[in-house]
Design an enzyme around this catalytic site. Structure first.
Site, mmCIF file in Angstrom:
data_model
loop_
_atom_site.group_PDB
_atom_site.id
_atom_site.type_symbol
_atom_site.label_atom_id
_atom_site.label_comp_id
_atom_site.label_asym_id
_atom_site.label_seq_id
_atom_site.Cartn_x
_atom_site.Cartn_y
_atom_site.Cartn_z
ATOM 1 N N CYS A 4 13.438 25.148 2.171
ATOM 2 C CA CYS A 4 12.025 26.203 1.923
ATOM 3 C C CYS A 4 11.103 24.041 0.670
ATOM 4 O O CYS A 4 11.092 23.936 0.839
ATOM 5 C CB CYS A 4 12.609 26.372 0.640
ATOM 6 S SG CYS A 4 13.921 27.418 0.964
ATOM 7 N N MET A 5 10.316 24.821 0.209
ATOM 8 C CA MET A 5 9.198 24.091 -0.582
ATOM 9 C C MET A 5 10.266 23.079 -1.704
ATOM 10 O O MET A 5 10.337 22.019 -2.058
ATOM 11 C CB MET A 5 8.026 24.810 -1.322
ATOM 12 C CG MET A 5 6.739 23.771 -2.290
ATOM 13 S SD MET A 5 6.175 24.878 -3.368
ATOM 14 C CE MET A 5 5.075 25.291 -2.063
ATOM 15 N N ASP A 6 10.883 23.485 -2.086
ATOM 16 C CA ASP A 6 12.019 22.765 -3.225
ATOM 17 C C ASP A 6 13.262 23.102 -2.898
ATOM 18 O O ASP A 6 14.374 22.455 -3.492
ATOM 19 C CB ASP A 6 11.680 23.816 -5.281
ATOM 20 C CG ASP A 6 10.102 24.294 -4.621
ATOM 21 O OD1 ASP A 6 9.415 23.482 -5.130
ATOM 22 O OD2 ASP A 6 10.489 25.379 -4.998
ATOM 23 N N ARG B 195 -10.932 -0.901 14.992
ATOM 24 C CA ARG B 195 -10.519 -0.385 13.161
ATOM 25 C C ARG B 195 -11.831 -0.537 12.574
ATOM 26 O O ARG B 195 -12.990 -1.044 13.687
ATOM 27 C CB ARG B 195 -9.327 0.777 12.980
ATOM 28 C CG ARG B 195 -8.854 1.085 11.936
ATOM 29 C CD ARG B 195 -7.541 0.631 11.586
ATOM 30 N NE ARG B 195 -6.949 0.198 11.302
ATOM 31 C CZ ARG B 195 -5.925 -0.053 10.859
ATOM 32 N NH1 ARG B 195 -5.148 0.525 10.883
ATOM 33 N NH2 ARG B 195 -5.262 -1.434 10.184
ATOM 34 N N ARG C 96 1.017 -11.144 6.628
ATOM 35 C CA ARG C 96 0.642 -9.720 6.038
ATOM 36 C C ARG C 96 1.905 -8.652 6.286
ATOM 37 O O ARG C 96 2.421 -8.715 7.705
ATOM 38 C CB ARG C 96 -0.518 -8.808 6.386
ATOM 39 C CG ARG C 96 -1.687 -9.942 5.537
ATOM 40 C CD ARG C 96 -2.700 -8.786 6.427
ATOM 41 N NE ARG C 96 -2.817 -8.192 7.285
ATOM 42 C CZ ARG C 96 -3.634 -8.380 8.834
ATOM 43 N NH1 ARG C 96 -3.824 -9.468 7.855
ATOM 44 N NH2 ARG C 96 -3.574 -7.884 9.479
ATOM 45 N N HIS D 222 -6.164 -7.705 12.789
ATOM 46 C CA HIS D 222 -5.202 -6.575 12.993
ATOM 47 C C HIS D 222 -4.560 -6.404 13.545
ATOM 48 O O HIS D 222 -5.598 -6.279 14.949
ATOM 49 C CB HIS D 222 -5.568 -5.468 12.357
ATOM 50 C CG HIS D 222 -4.419 -4.789 11.531
ATOM 51 N ND1 HIS D 222 -2.934 -4.746 11.005
ATOM 52 C CD2 HIS D 222 -4.210 -3.324 11.352
ATOM 53 C CE1 HIS D 222 -2.148 -4.698 11.105
ATOM 54 N NE2 HIS D 222 -2.407 -2.906 11.433
ATOM 55 N N TYR E 202 14.364 31.386 4.277
ATOM 56 C CA TYR E 202 12.908 32.166 5.318
ATOM 57 C C TYR E 202 13.093 32.692 6.275
ATOM 58 O O TYR E 202 13.364 31.646 7.241
ATOM 59 C CB TYR E 202 11.893 31.419 4.655
ATOM 60 C CG TYR E 202 11.785 31.615 3.654
ATOM 61 C CD1 TYR E 202 10.803 32.384 2.724
ATOM 62 C CD2 TYR E 202 11.082 30.180 3.200
ATOM 63 C CE1 TYR E 202 10.863 32.691 1.339
ATOM 64 C CE2 TYR E 202 11.075 30.263 1.403
ATOM 65 C CZ TYR E 202 10.472 30.788 0.624
ATOM 66 O OH TYR E 202 10.101 30.688 -0.635
ATOM 67 N N LYS F 293 0.817 -1.268 -0.137
ATOM 68 C CA LYS F 293 0.003 0.009 0.215
ATOM 69 C C LYS F 293 0.868 1.393 0.057
ATOM 70 O O LYS F 293 1.644 1.123 0.234
ATOM 71 C CB LYS F 293 -0.759 -0.061 1.098
ATOM 72 C CG LYS F 293 0.157 0.427 2.374
ATOM 73 C CD LYS F 293 -1.172 -0.218 3.485
ATOM 74 C CE LYS F 293 -0.319 -0.624 5.355
ATOM 75 N NZ LYS F 293 -0.701 -1.027 6.394
HETATM 76 C C1 LIG Z 1 -0.797 -1.863 6.989
HETATM 77 C C2 LIG Z 1 -1.032 -2.842 7.438
HETATM 78 C C3 LIG Z 1 -0.035 -3.890 7.584
HETATM 79 C C4 LIG Z 1 0.910 -3.884 7.444
HETATM 80 O O1 LIG Z 1 1.326 -3.709 8.909
HETATM 81 P P1 LIG Z 1 3.312 -3.610 9.031
HETATM 82 O O2 LIG Z 1 3.517 -3.069 10.691
HETATM 83 O O3 LIG Z 1 4.158 -2.631 8.040
HETATM 84 O O4 LIG Z 1 3.705 -4.872 9.067
HETATM 85 C C5 LIG Z 1 -0.968 -5.590 8.158
HETATM 86 N N1 LIG Z 1 -2.293 -5.484 7.865
HETATM 87 C C6 LIG Z 1 -3.304 -4.380 7.632
HETATM 88 C C7 LIG Z 1 -4.708 -4.384 7.990
HETATM 89 C C8 LIG Z 1 -2.519 -2.811 7.384
HETATM 90 O O5 LIG Z 1 -3.338 -2.127 7.345
#
Ligand SMILES: *Cc1c(COP(=O)(O)O)cnc(C)c1O
Length: 377
Positions: free
Chosen positions: A306-308, A131, A216, A161, A260, A36
């Protein structure tokens, strides 16, 4: 490819090494590579390919648009959207063979008369994070029963999770595991092809749970520790580094102010170098005063970012065109996170799409991509 003296370098070999070490350690049959947010700023397609080659067999992202972008490059691997997708987008997900998350009864009701290509559904249970997900055994049972009335909704996976797998104690983790047992007490887990509970912290710290067959893998795949609360079972290899070059050298007199707000003033004659990177690249104003490395020596950023652009105080050993390391193995992502009172996740995700990503494999540059110029469907 790009026309700029600032770039992120991603060492794909390190990602491969991290994935294969963690896979071996975890004992899971299946592993999602979590890519992601453009693979935590590393570049989703490139990381996904490296992770799949190294032993991950599935991908996961937060949003459907991320999944659809990946799908154009990666045809075979399953891709799961872990976040909530809009019921009206289910057909698009199915069409591109994207797995979706069912997070509550209302969502399931709203897709229940879906007719179309069969879509793989993963039930999300909330065991303590508060969540996304279902929170009681009756709802979970009811969700399964509802899904089973529609043959186009395949009950493929179930997941949760962990909120504190990276914490000081294992108490929260144990409580969530007990909650998994409770929430699934009225269904048969064997009906699911994939049971996946662990994030990086849980994978590294606790290994495989008896009820789970997949995990995951996010932050640790990139070689960054999920936490400092526990010792890693082996060393991870940071894949991310950030570089720029000196595009102008300038002599200052005592009393000359920089950038700045004139927050930095030369107290004697000195030299500064100008770097073409700023907060619009995710190199935030908080980095004012941080050290960077040029030819193996440390120098301080002076004046406001700065920005850039930003400025570095240099000496006679530094010249126009010299490479500047803002993040490397010794100026690590973790160091930057600690200095900014945040976590490594936020540092790498912050570096914006304006910065080109360059990929190295076997010590040579294999490709460069600027995500700003992603092809549009
Ligand atoms: C982002 C995420 C992960 C990965 O978590 P890490 O701590 O980066 O390994 C796993 N499961 C869910 C639902 C997540 O949102």
């Amino acid at each position: 490819m790009h026309h700029r003296d600032t770039w992120v370098e991603i060492d794909l070999d390190r990602i491969s090494d991290n994935v294969s070490m963690i896979k071996r350690h975890s004992g899971f049959d299946h592993l999602f590579a979590v890519v992601k947010a453009n693979a935590y700023g590393h570049g989703d397609v490139e990381v996904a390919r490296a992770a799949l080659a190294a032993g991950a067999d599935m991908l996961s992202v937060a949003f459907l648009d991320e999944a659809l972008f990946l799908r154009r490059a990666i045809k075979a691997a399953p891709i799961l959207v872990m976040g909530a997708i809009r019921p009206c987008d289910l057909a698009v997900a199915a069409e591109h063979d994207i797995h979706v998350t069912a997070h509550d009864l209302q969502w399931i009701e709203s897709v229940l008369n879906y007719q179309g290509k069969a879509v793989n559904v993963h039930l999300k249970i909330d065991t303590g994070m508060h969540r996304l997900g279902m929170t009681d055994a009756d709802s979970v049972q009811h969700a399964c029963a509802m899904l089973d009335t529609n043959p186009a909704l395949l009950r493929t996976g179930i997941f949760t999770h962990f909120a504190t797998a990276d914490g000081e104690t294992r108490q929260g983790y144990e409580a969530q595991l007990a909650k998994v047992t409770e929430l699934t007490s009225k269904i048969d887990l064997a009906d699911f092809k994939l049971v996946h509970l662990s994030n990086s912290a849980a994978l590294l710290r606790f290994g495989r749970q008896s009820v789970a067959n997949a995990g995951r893998l996010g932050i640790s795949m990139y070689g960054l520790p999920p936490s400092h609360a526990f010792a890693l079972p082996f060393e991870l290899k940071q894949a991310f580094s950030l570089h720029s070059r000196i595009v102008q050298v300038k002599e200052l007199q005592a009393g000359d102010a920089v950038s700045y707000g004139a927050t930095f003033m030369a107290d004697k004659p000195m030299r500064i170098g100008i770097l073409p990177i700023g907060y619009a690249d995710g190199w935030l104003r908080y980095h004012q005063g941080r050290q960077v490395e040029i030819n193996g020596k440390r120098y301080s950023l002076v004046g406001r970012i700065c920005m850039d652009q930003c400025m570095v105080q240099i000496d006679e050993r530094v010249h126009l065109g010299d490479r500047v390391d803002l993040i490397n193995d010794s100026l690590s992502v973790e160091d930057a996170a600690r200095d900014l009172n945040t976590i490594g996740y936020e540092i790498v995700c912050s570096i914006s799409d304006r910065v080109p990503r360059v990929y190295k494999q076997g010590g040579v540059v294999v490709s460069a991509r600027n995500d700003r110029f992603r092809p549009v469907a």
